[in-house]
Design an enzyme around this catalytic site. Sequence first.
Site, PDB file in Angstrom:
ATOM      1  N   SER A 153       6.894  -2.315   8.589  1.00 13.46           N
ATOM      2  CA  SER A 153       6.860  -2.837   7.224  1.00 13.46           C
ATOM      3  C   SER A 153       7.798  -4.044   7.089  1.00 13.46           C
ATOM      4  O   SER A 153       7.599  -5.042   7.769  1.00 13.46           O
ATOM      5  CB  SER A 153       7.198  -1.689   6.267  1.00 13.46           C
ATOM      6  OG  SER A 153       6.802  -1.981   4.963  1.00 13.46           O
ATOM      7  N   ASP A 236      -3.523   1.418   4.570  1.00  9.49           N
ATOM      8  CA  ASP A 236      -2.686   0.362   3.997  1.00  9.49           C
ATOM      9  C   ASP A 236      -3.541  -0.334   2.940  1.00  9.49           C
ATOM     10  O   ASP A 236      -4.779  -0.250   2.973  1.00  9.49           O
ATOM     11  CB  ASP A 236      -2.279  -0.650   5.084  1.00  9.49           C
ATOM     12  CG  ASP A 236      -0.863  -0.423   5.607  1.00  9.49           C
ATOM     13  OD1 ASP A 236       0.017  -0.144   4.781  1.00  9.49           O
ATOM     14  OD2 ASP A 236      -0.654  -0.530   6.832  1.00  9.49           O
ATOM     15  N   HIS A 268       0.547   3.896   5.339  1.00  6.89           N
ATOM     16  CA  HIS A 268       1.684   3.014   5.599  1.00  6.89           C
ATOM     17  C   HIS A 268       2.886   3.761   6.181  1.00  6.89           C
ATOM     18  O   HIS A 268       3.740   3.159   6.821  1.00  6.89           O
ATOM     19  CB  HIS A 268       2.080   2.353   4.271  1.00  6.89           C
ATOM     20  CG  HIS A 268       3.091   1.264   4.413  1.00  6.89           C
ATOM     21  ND1 HIS A 268       2.756   0.001   4.820  1.00  6.89           N
ATOM     22  CD2 HIS A 268       4.446   1.248   4.208  1.00  6.89           C
ATOM     23  CE1 HIS A 268       3.855  -0.755   4.854  1.00  6.89           C
ATOM     24  NE2 HIS A 268       4.888  -0.020   4.488  1.00  6.89           N
TER      25      HIS A 268
HETATM   26  N1  LIG Z   1       8.176   0.884  -3.317  1.00  6.20           N
HETATM   27  C1  LIG Z   1       7.498   0.893  -2.064  1.00  6.20           C
HETATM   28  C2  LIG Z   1       8.362   1.474  -1.002  1.00  6.20           C
HETATM   29  C3  LIG Z   1       8.056   0.886   0.322  1.00  6.20           C
HETATM   30  O1  LIG Z   1       7.298  -0.037   0.406  1.00  6.20           O
HETATM   31  C4  LIG Z   1       8.680   1.411   1.548  1.00  6.20           C
HETATM   32  C5  LIG Z   1       9.429   2.568   1.474  1.00  6.20           C
HETATM   33  C6  LIG Z   1      10.008   3.087   2.637  1.00  6.20           C
HETATM   34  C7  LIG Z   1       9.783   2.463   3.855  1.00  6.20           C
HETATM   35  C8  LIG Z   1       9.028   1.318   3.926  1.00  6.20           C
HETATM   36  C9  LIG Z   1       8.474   0.769   2.769  1.00  6.20           C
HETATM   37  N2  LIG Z   1       7.740  -0.385   2.811  1.00  6.20           N
HETATM   38  C10 LIG Z   1       8.087  -1.559   3.456  1.00  6.20           C
HETATM   39  O2  LIG Z   1       9.163  -1.862   3.941  1.00  6.20           O
HETATM   40  C11 LIG Z   1       6.174   1.639  -2.188  1.00  6.20           C
HETATM   41  O3  LIG Z   1       5.621   1.702  -3.262  1.00  6.20           O
HETATM   42  O4  LIG Z   1       5.671   2.160  -1.215  1.00  6.20           O
END
Ligand SMILES: N[C@@H](CC(=O)c1ccccc1NC=O)C(=O)O
Length: 293
Positions: A153, A236, A268
Amino acid sequence: MGRWQDMDLEELEEQYSPSRWSRRMDSESVIQAHIDVTTAGTQKAQAAAHTLLHVPYGDGEGEKLDIYFPVDSSETFPVFVYIHGGYWQCLSKDASGFSAPALLSQGVAVVALGYDIAPKGHMDAMVLQVRRSLAFLVKQYHRIRGIYLCGHSAGAHLAAMVLSTDWTEFGVVPDIRGAVLVSGVYDLEPLLHTYVNDALNMSLEVAQRNSPILCVTQAVPVAASCEVLVAVAQHDSPEFRRQSQEYSQALRSAGWSVSLLDLASVDHFDIIEKLSEETYVLTQVILNMIARS
Ligand SMILES: N[C@@H](CC(=O)c1ccccc1NC=O)C(=O)O
């Protein structure tokens, strides 16, 4: 699906909220489960492995990394460097060692990088930290036989920025033989219009100079020997899937050796959590990549 520029703010926020696209759990639960599973997996890995924890790679409080050594570490060994996600504002290296058990048993060392997340960390600083951590590793440890970068991510974004590094100012060129970019963001501009930027506070200029898709370097001979794997989850969001497709294409056009891996039946979060399993397809792909080079 239309272009992100044509989406209203509600739709854009939905596209950039990975948790809303999981088929396993509701939004809040899937994030909590991700934190729980990766933290517990890391604790289990630390209990079982020979480790060096909280190794400073710089003077900053957050500039620390954890090393997990393979069972037989008397010779040289490949190193899998993991950069955690969390939209540059949550998670840490303390939840980044869950892949270690599956890799250590195959003779691969694992390094979990820490970096200063927002609001303390700014985008430019995070990118510099991960670059410096790699330079530190190769200067400090001479038993490294090839580095395999992996990010999830926001961590995939940082790993992609490492690929575009001009190493001249770091005094060393890390031997990066592979990069596994999992469910990443490679164009930061759409995020400027979402809640993600509340803590990051990026300007358009900052977003652009830190967008991997805008700083793809022409593959040099050394980069041609680096295999890039761009992985994205079936569940995703369409925007995340588009970003992976476009970035992998941009790298390919610049001469990089790239594969786009579209993983079925994962979202994801479990796309990366399952690296704790030896039989998971992505674990196997990573081990094969390391064995080949
Ligand atoms: N607020 C985000 C949180 C999120 O994207 C996320 C949470 C934990 C680990 C990785 C994530 N995404 C990217 O870094 C969501 O809605 O999924």
